[in-house]
Every structure is written in C-alpha cells, then in structure tokens.
Scaffold this motif. Structure first.
Motif, PDB file in Angstrom:
ATOM      1  N   GLY A 109      66.799 -60.486-120.343  1.00 56.19           N
ATOM      2  CA  GLY A 109      67.798 -59.679-119.625  1.00 56.19           C
ATOM      3  C   GLY A 109      67.812 -60.116-118.171  1.00 56.19           C
ATOM      4  N   THR A 110      68.029 -61.394-117.976  1.00 61.81           N
ATOM      5  CA  THR A 110      67.806 -61.999-116.651  1.00 61.81           C
ATOM      6  C   THR A 110      68.858 -61.635-115.616  1.00 61.81           C
ATOM      7  OG1 THR A 110      67.101 -64.085-115.633  1.00 61.81           O
ATOM      8  CG2 THR A 110      69.016 -64.208-117.083  1.00 61.81           C
ATOM      9  N   GLY A 111      70.054 -61.223-116.030  1.00 62.57           N
ATOM     10  CA  GLY A 111      71.105 -60.884-115.066  1.00 62.57           C
ATOM     11  C   GLY A 111      71.415 -62.081-114.180  1.00 62.57           C
ATOM     12  N   ASP A 132      69.886 -63.696-121.556  1.00 66.95           N
ATOM     13  CA  ASP A 132      70.693 -62.479-121.399  1.00 66.95           C
ATOM     14  C   ASP A 132      71.675 -62.434-122.564  1.00 66.95           C
ATOM     15  OD1 ASP A 132      71.160 -60.541-118.698  1.00 66.95           O
ATOM     16  OD2 ASP A 132      72.762 -60.470-120.188  1.00 66.95           O
ATOM     17  N   ILE A 133      72.109 -61.233-122.879  1.00 64.71           N
ATOM     18  CA  ILE A 133      73.054 -61.110-123.995  1.00 64.71           C
ATOM     19  C   ILE A 133      74.461 -61.522-123.558  1.00 64.71           C
ATOM     20  CG2 ILE A 133      73.662 -58.673-123.655  1.00 64.71           C
ATOM     21  CD1 ILE A 133      73.149 -58.603-126.874  1.00 64.71           C
ATOM     22  N   TYR A 134      74.707 -61.598-122.250  1.00 67.90           N
ATOM     23  CA  TYR A 134      76.051 -61.928-121.762  1.00 67.90           C
ATOM     24  C   TYR A 134      76.130 -63.337-121.188  1.00 67.90           C
ATOM     25  CZ  TYR A 134      77.031 -57.227-122.849  1.00 67.90           C
ATOM     26  OH  TYR A 134      77.177 -56.085-123.555  1.00 67.90           O
ATOM     27  N   GLY A 159      71.564 -64.450-125.821  1.00 66.00           N
ATOM     28  CA  GLY A 159      71.228 -63.848-127.103  1.00 66.00           C
ATOM     29  C   GLY A 159      70.594 -62.482-126.926  1.00 66.00           C
ATOM     30  N   ASP A 160      70.385 -61.824-128.079  1.00 63.41           N
ATOM     31  CA  ASP A 160      69.884 -60.452-128.081  1.00 63.41           C
ATOM     32  C   ASP A 160      68.358 -60.435-127.909  1.00 63.41           C
ATOM     33  OD1 ASP A 160      69.785 -57.715-128.395  1.00 63.41           O
ATOM     34  OD2 ASP A 160      69.788 -57.812-130.584  1.00 63.41           O
ATOM     35  N   LEU A 161      67.895 -59.794-126.870  1.00 70.37           N
ATOM     36  CA  LEU A 161      66.466 -59.604-126.600  1.00 70.37           C
ATOM     37  C   LEU A 161      65.669 -60.897-126.846  1.00 70.37           C
ATOM     38  CD1 LEU A 161      66.185 -55.944-127.951  1.00 70.37           C
ATOM     39  CD2 LEU A 161      66.362 -56.710-125.577  1.00 70.37           C
ATOM     40  N   ASN A 175      63.323 -56.586-117.081  1.00 69.26           N
ATOM     41  CA  ASN A 175      63.914 -55.385-116.489  1.00 69.26           C
ATOM     42  C   ASN A 175      65.187 -55.123-117.278  1.00 69.26           C
ATOM     43  OD1 ASN A 175      64.954 -53.332-114.933  1.00 69.26           O
ATOM     44  ND2 ASN A 175      65.619 -54.674-113.260  1.00 69.26           N
ATOM     45  N   PRO A 177      68.037 -52.645-119.443  1.00 71.58           N
ATOM     46  CA  PRO A 177      68.715 -51.372-119.135  1.00 71.58           C
ATOM     47  C   PRO A 177      67.843 -50.201-119.585  1.00 71.58           C
ATOM     48  CG  PRO A 177      70.176 -52.878-120.316  1.00 71.58           C
ATOM     49  CD  PRO A 177      68.821 -53.499-120.334  1.00 71.58           C
ATOM     50  N   GLU A 196      76.623 -52.336-119.263  1.00 70.68           N
ATOM     51  CA  GLU A 196      75.685 -52.978-120.205  1.00 70.68           C
ATOM     52  C   GLU A 196      74.357 -53.306-119.522  1.00 70.68           C
ATOM     53  OE1 GLU A 196      78.504 -54.557-119.201  1.00 70.68           O
ATOM     54  OE2 GLU A 196      79.852 -53.685-120.691  1.00 70.68           O
ATOM     55  N   ALA A 197      74.378 -53.377-118.185  1.00 67.71           N
ATOM     56  CA  ALA A 197      73.133 -53.675-117.467  1.00 67.71           C
ATOM     57  C   ALA A 197      72.332 -52.405-117.201  1.00 67.71           C
ATOM     58  CB  ALA A 197      73.445 -54.379-116.150  1.00 67.71           C
ATOM     59  N   LYS A 207      66.600 -50.391-125.514  1.00 65.26           N
ATOM     60  CA  LYS A 207      66.372 -51.833-125.303  1.00 65.26           C
ATOM     61  C   LYS A 207      64.873 -52.123-125.147  1.00 65.26           C
ATOM     62  CE  LYS A 207      70.705 -52.500-125.435  1.00 65.26           C
ATOM     63  NZ  LYS A 207      71.763 -53.004-124.610  1.00 65.26           N
TER      64      LYS A 207
HETATM   65  C1  SAM Z   1      68.897 -53.823-115.531  1.00 67.44           C
HETATM   66  S1  SAM Z   1      69.707 -55.383-115.688  1.00 67.44           S
HETATM   67  C2  SAM Z   1      68.467 -56.407-114.940  1.00 67.44           C
HETATM   68  C3  SAM Z   1      68.937 -57.733-114.470  1.00 67.44           C
HETATM   69  C4  SAM Z   1      67.834 -58.565-113.774  1.00 67.44           C
HETATM   70  N1  SAM Z   1      66.730 -58.835-114.669  1.00 67.44           N
HETATM   71  C5  SAM Z   1      67.332 -57.861-112.533  1.00 67.44           C
HETATM   72  O1  SAM Z   1      66.194 -57.383-112.552  1.00 67.44           O
HETATM   73  O2  SAM Z   1      68.075 -57.792-111.538  1.00 67.44           O
HETATM   74  C6  SAM Z   1      69.529 -55.648-117.424  1.00 67.44           C
HETATM   75  C7  SAM Z   1      70.079 -56.961-117.970  1.00 67.44           C
HETATM   76  O3  SAM Z   1      69.801 -56.972-119.378  1.00 67.44           O
HETATM   77  C8  SAM Z   1      70.919 -57.538-120.048  1.00 67.44           C
HETATM   78  N2  SAM Z   1      70.910 -57.029-121.430  1.00 67.44           N
HETATM   79  C9  SAM Z   1      71.385 -55.853-121.909  1.00 67.44           C
HETATM   80  N3  SAM Z   1      71.175 -55.772-123.232  1.00 67.44           N
HETATM   81  C10 SAM Z   1      70.534 -56.910-123.609  1.00 67.44           C
HETATM   82  C11 SAM Z   1      70.065 -57.413-124.852  1.00 67.44           C
HETATM   83  N4  SAM Z   1      70.182 -56.708-125.988  1.00 67.44           N
HETATM   84  N5  SAM Z   1      69.484 -58.633-124.860  1.00 67.44           N
HETATM   85  C12 SAM Z   1      69.354 -59.356-123.721  1.00 67.44           C
HETATM   86  N6  SAM Z   1      69.804 -58.935-122.521  1.00 67.44           N
HETATM   87  C13 SAM Z   1      70.381 -57.726-122.456  1.00 67.44           C
HETATM   88  C14 SAM Z   1      72.114 -57.086-119.229  1.00 67.44           C
HETATM   89  O4  SAM Z   1      73.225 -57.924-119.462  1.00 67.44           O
HETATM   90  C15 SAM Z   1      71.557 -57.178-117.813  1.00 67.44           C
HETATM   91  O5  SAM Z   1      71.799 -58.442-117.261  1.00 67.44           O
END
Ligand code: SAM
Length: 270
Positions: A109-111, A132-134, A159-161, A175, A177, A196-197, A207
C-alpha cells in the motif's frame, strides 16, 4: 489573511508555500527578495491557489509536493498525502533493518512511495518491493523512486495486499487504510484524499486483517512485520496478530501525541 479568515491553521506558512510555488523559488530566496514585485500574472495565479486552499483543498495537492522524512515527494489526488506520524514507522523500520542485516523489504500500500523510497534512500544495500492496488499510486511511487535515484533497487508492483509479492522478504511494512468507513468525511481536507487510501471497512481493520492473514507465507523465518494503526486500534490489532502469530512477541507503540500508532511483530527462528 485570506487563509486565516477561512479557519486554515498555519495560514501564514501555507500562504508562503503557495507564493513560493507560484514564484518557483525556495525560502531563502523569498526572504532575500521581500521587496521585489510580482507580476500581475503571478498575482492572479497566487490568488487562484489561495481560493482553492480556502475551499479546503490541501496545499500538497495544489503544489504537487510534500516533504516526508526530509525528502521531497510528488503527490497527486490518487495518493494519500504522507503524514508526519508515519515517519515513526520509517525510523523504527530503518533501525531494525540495520540491527538485523535485513536486505529485502516490502512496503504494501505504498501510495506515493513515501515509506519505500525513504527506506531505500537511507539503506543503500536493501532492495524494496513497493506495491499498491492502484496503478496510479504505483506510477506515482515509481516517479518518486526515479526522482530520488532509488528505482534500480526497487520493484513496483500493482496488486491486492501481498498477492503480487514474488518471494518471502525480511520485512513487511504497511500503512494500509484503517479509517472506519462511517468516519470518512465528505467535507474538509480529508475528503480530497482518495477514499480507497482511507477506508478500512466497518471497523477499520479489513485491510490490516487481510495482510496479517497472509504475512506468515511472505516473511522469512527471522522476519519483522510493522503496521501503522489508528487511534484505539491497539487491542484489536494485537488480537488479529495473535491469531496468526500465536508465539510471536507483539509490540504496540505510541506516537509523540500518545496515540497508539504502530504494531510490530518479530518472527523467531523455529
Ligand atoms: C493510508 S494510504 C498509505 C500510503 C503510503 N504508504 C503512506 O504511508 O503515505 C494506503 C494505501 O494503500 C493502498 N491500498 C488500499 N487497499 C489496498 C489493497 N487491498 N492492496 C494494496 N494496496 C491497497 C491505497 O491505494 C493507498 O495508497
């Protein structure tokens, strides 16, 4: 004044950031040229940006930049604006990598890549998967990796998680959601960030729970899992971790504001 009148905290700092953005100069140059005139076009653009900020749009989305861990990150409406409290996770993760000689990390979930790129910059021997999923988030993280010259030691995956991770790693850091769905506002600065974040489902833990359920297969025998958690989630996250890692030591740590912010487990060699 305009921002202060719109209930924006630190109005003068934010106005200065927007003015520097319009003029394309750093703080030192701004302070050295306080008497200089700005052109009518610059003035018009500045007033436009102030108007956007007054309506609640975060400064980081207006300028496209945010500082994190002493580094400049590109941000956009597809990624969360990295928060100062997440620096605590990065500090801890870097120390653990140094202490344990960890070389392979995954940031799930690197954002914008804030965690992954900060770790890569400070740990020149590690390689990092940033997932990241997006797609848009993965591409933003990649751009930040390129900007900080760490992309050759990073692999960016959508991809997912844990699903895209091709192999077990020494450390999983995430980190994800964790805001309860009903707490996500439809007004104010948070409403500009991607839902989604933020959205962690009914209790905020969907998550985190999903990640923990698969982490055993993607961590090496001596590995560490570090999670950012939300206020009041410590006990629940402990419960989840205990379910999947019954014999591991679980630590919940607070941030500088005294809020439970980080859950860590270290696997021990069998
Ligand atoms: C809270 S944000 C954190 C972003 C970054 N890691 C930071 O600390 O600034 C959560 C991130 O998880 C991603 N995310 C949400 N669901 C996810 C999933 N099922 N698999 C992977 N990434 C996911 C979101 O797109 C978002 O970029």
């Amino acid at each position: 004044m305009l921002l202060a009148g719109n209930d924006i905290e630190d109005a003068s700092i934010e106005s200065e950031v927007l003015l520097r953005h319009v003029l394309g100069i750093d703080r030192a140059r701004l302070l050295a040229s306080l008497d200089a005139d700005i052109s009518p076009e610059q003035r018009q653009l500045f007033m436009k940006l102030i108007a956007r900020r007054s309506k609640g749009e975060p400064t980081a989305y207006i300028t496209g930049h945010r500082e994190f861990y002493g580094l400049d990150f590109r941000v956009n409406r597809h990624v969360l604006i990295p928060r100062p409290e997440t620096e605590l996770l990065v500090d801890k993760a870097i120390s653990l990598c140094r202490e344990n000689g960890y070389l392979k990390i995954a940031d799930i979930g690197t954002g914008c890549g804030a965690i992954a790129v900060s770790m890569a910059v400070n740990l020149p021997s590690v390689t990092i998967y940033a997932t990241d999923i997006y797609t848009e988030a993965v591409e933003t993280a990649r751009q930040n990796g390129v900007n900080h010259s760490t992309e050759d030691r990073m692999t960016f995956l959508r991809g997912d998680l844990l699903e895209p991770l091709p192999e077990p790693v020494d450390m999983i850091i995430a980190n994800l959601p964790y805001v309860r769905q009903r707490d996500i506002p439809d007004k104010g600065p948070l409403s500009y960030e991607p839902a989604e974040a933020l959205n962690g489902g009914e209790k905020g833990l969907d998550k985190i729970g999903g990640l923990c359920s698969g982490a055993g297969n993607k961590l090496k025998a001596n590995g560490t899992l570090i999670l950012e958690i939300g206020q009041g989630q410590g006990e629940a996250v402990k419960g989840i971790l205990h379910k999947y890692f019954p014999s591991a030591e679980i630590k919940i740590e607070k941030d500088l504001a005294g809020i439970e912010r980080m859950a860590t487990i270290r696997l021990t060699q069998q």
